[in-house]
Every structure is written in structure tokens, then in C-alpha cells.
Design an enzyme around this catalytic site. Structure first.
Site, PDB file in Angstrom:
ATOM      1  CG  ASP A  19      -1.361  52.629  65.149  1.00  0.00           C
ATOM      2  OD1 ASP A  19      -1.653  53.354  64.182  1.00  0.00           O
ATOM      3  OD2 ASP A  19      -0.557  51.684  65.067  1.00  0.00           O
ATOM      4  CB  ALA A  21      -1.169  48.493  60.978  1.00  0.00           C
ATOM      5  CB  ALA A  52       9.734  48.445  54.910  1.00  0.00           C
ATOM      6  CG  MET A  56       5.196  51.293  61.293  1.00  0.00           C
ATOM      7  SD  MET A  56       4.353  51.305  59.706  1.00  0.00           S
ATOM      8  CE  MET A  56       5.267  50.023  58.853  1.00  0.00           C
ATOM      9  CE  LYS A  60       1.559  53.551  56.074  1.00  0.00           C
ATOM     10  NZ  LYS A  60       1.728  54.147  57.410  1.00  0.00           N
ATOM     11  CG  HIS A  63       6.835  54.862  55.882  1.00  0.00           C
ATOM     12  ND1 HIS A  63       6.130  54.032  56.718  1.00  0.00           N
ATOM     13  CD2 HIS A  63       7.990  54.194  55.607  1.00  0.00           C
ATOM     14  CE1 HIS A  63       6.835  52.932  56.954  1.00  0.00           C
ATOM     15  NE2 HIS A  63       7.953  53.009  56.267  1.00  0.00           N
ATOM     16  NE  ARG A 168      -0.021  57.976  64.644  1.00  0.00           N
ATOM     17  CZ  ARG A 168      -0.475  56.787  64.278  1.00  0.00           C
ATOM     18  NH1 ARG A 168       0.249  56.022  63.493  1.00  0.00           N
ATOM     19  NH2 ARG A 168      -1.644  56.381  64.684  1.00  0.00           N
ATOM     20  CG  ASP A 194       2.576  49.337  66.336  1.00  0.00           C
ATOM     21  OD1 ASP A 194       1.610  50.089  66.095  1.00  0.00           O
ATOM     22  OD2 ASP A 194       3.296  48.864  65.448  1.00  0.00           O
TER      23      ASP A 194
END
Length: 277
Positions: A19, A21, A52, A56, A60, A63, A168, A194
Site C-alpha cells: 500500500d 499511505a 474519516a 480507510m 476515495k 470512502h 479494495r 495498514d
């Protein structure tokens, strides 16, 4: 006569798919979260950092949609606009988000301490370096160029809108890395992430998965904030992140990418015994 073909991969790892970030850059994963807060703030709707962070790892647009479906955020949107957030509203927030993310991604995307050394150690073993992200291509292109200036250039970088199948928690971005890197068996791949959707992605693709607790979204601190904590405080912040990533199915969970070489050695040993993810 019936024939049954059986093959169990017992070679070494061929690729690690990272990944971005919270994994290789942006300790604490602030670029996606803070910019989402800023984008929704432009519509007069307050989003807290903890909120927020909940979706994750998703693309986006998804999201933003997930945030709008959260009861507390939905209530704020309803209070502001007198209606629920529609897909058209998600489109509008996404359009506002995109230029902000492109402009600010480099501000947050410093290399995570130990990342360059860990990646060099992998390359020294002949391991190919793949990557994928919840970022769309326009952000990914900006980030790839910035990361290259900072010493990191993966062999492959897949954005969430590169593939018609989507992102994802499906396996498609991870599997596109397999294709482009020319890996012969998914069991020879490790997905490092993460987030829960990122771990789900790796599992769906049939790969080994490594979750990162301290450097990523689940702890959500800057590197300076993390190292300033006492060992007892670090343990308290780490524990729920570790539990969440293992519950998602991660085969291993470590603090950060700096701890990865030892995990790679263990996976190679398990592969040599005939184990699969």
C-alpha cells in the site's frame, strides 16, 4: 482413468505488494484523511479525524459514500441540506476532493522511517516491488513522482481507478501487480497494508498478508507523536490496531515497514516447508 494434478509452491517469495499511505509513505496516514475532512468542510459538514479513518483503504469515492452513510455524518448532512447525501452529492464532494488531494499529497507523504532500507533488503533478495492504493490515477501519478524524488520507485503502481473491476476489498489491484510483475504463483506474494480493506484485498488474491499497526491508519499518529510515547503508552495504542488487523485475517502484524525483513524470512521458511497463505 482419472488424473489429478497437484502443485504446491515451495520456492521463495517473488514479490511484495505495498500500500502507499501509512505503509511506505505518510506515517499515520494523514494525506487521505485530512483532505477528506477539508473537502467535506467545504460543503459545511464537519467530519472528525476518527470518523474519516473508519472507511480507510477503500477507493476515495467509496470512502466518501461510506462516510455519508455513517449515522452521525448522515445526520449532519441532513441538518445542513434537509436531505440524505445522494450519489450526486458524493460526486460533488469527490470532485472537490480531487484537486485538494493532488495539491496536498506531497505535503504528507514523507518516507516512513526504515522504508528505504527495508525495500533495499527485499531487492537484494531478488524480490520485486509492487504497489497499489485507494488513490485514483491522477493522485497516484503525482505521488509516484514525489516518491521517486525521495528514493522510492516501485516496479509497479496500480491506482484504484485503473481497473474496470474496481478496488479494495476485492483482489483486482493486487492481482494486476502479479500480472505486471510476472509472478508465477500468488503464494509467492506478500500484500503489506495498514487497513482492513487492504488485508482483505491480499487474502482475496491468495497472498500472504502483513498488517502494519503503528505506522498506519489504526493508530493514526505522526512518527514524532508515536516515538514520544512511553513504551506503556505505545502498547496501549498498538493493541487495538493489532487486534483489528489480525481479526481481518492478517498472517502477521508488525509496527511498520522497518520490521518487514524479519517477516519475509519467516514466510520463506514456511514456504520451504510447503505451507501456503
Amino acid at each position: 482413468m482419472n488424473y489429478r494434478y497437484s502443485r504446491r509452491y515451495a520456492g521463495k517469495l517473488q514479490a511484495v505488494i505495498f500500500d502507499w499511505a501509512g505503509t511506505v509513505v505518510d506515517f499515520g496516514s494523514f494525506a487521505p484523511t485530512q483532505v477528506l475532512i477539508d473537502a467535506l468542510g467545504g460543503f459545511g459538514v464537519e467530519i472528525h479525524m476518527a470518523e474519516a479513518r473508519v472507511p480507510m483503504g477503500l477507493a476515495k469515492w467509496d470512502h466518501i459514500r461510506a462516510l455519508g452513510d455513517m449515522p452521525q455524518v448522515a445526520a449532519r448532512w441532513q441538518a445542513k441540506y434537509g436531505r440524505a447525501m445522494s450519489d450526486g452529492d458524493v460526486d460533488a464532494v469527490y470532485e472537490a476532493f480531487m484537486p485538494l488531494q493532488v495539491a496536498k499529497v506531497g505535503q504528507y507523504s514523507q518516507m516512513i522511517p526504515g522504508a528505504l532500507d527495508a525495500i533495499a533488503a527485499l531487492r537484494a533478495q531478488g524480490i520485486r516491488i509492487g504497489s497499489c492504493s485507494g488513490y485514483p490515477r491522477v493522485v497516484m501519478d503525482t505521488l509516484v513522482a514525489i516518491a521517486a524524488d525521495r528514493g522510492y520507485s516501485p516496479d509497479c503502481a496500480i491506482a484504484t481507478d485503473d481497473l474496470a473491476a474496481g478496488g479494495r476489498p476485492g483482489p483486482w489491484m493486487a492481482l494486476e501487480n502479479v500480472i505486471r510483475l510476472g509472478v508465477g504463483d500468488v503464494a509467492a506474494c506478500v500484500k503489506v497494508d495498514d487497513t482492513v480493506p487492504g488485508i482483505a484485498e491480499g487474502l482475496a488474491a491468495g497472498m500472504w498478508t502483513v498488517g502494519l499497526s503503528a505506522s498506519g491508519n489504526e493508530v493514526g499518529l505522526t512518527h514524532e507523536e508515536w516515538v514520544a510515547l512511553s513504551p506503556i503508552e505505545q502498547a496501549k495504542r498498538r493493541a487495538p490496531a493489532v487486534e483489528k488487523l489480525y481479526a481481518a485475517g492478517a498472517h502477521f502484524v508488525v509496527d511498520s515497514i522497518a520490521d518487514l525483513p524479519g517477516v519475509i524470512a519467516e514466510i520463506n521458511a514456511r514456504l520451504a516447508k510447503g505451507e501456503r497463505p
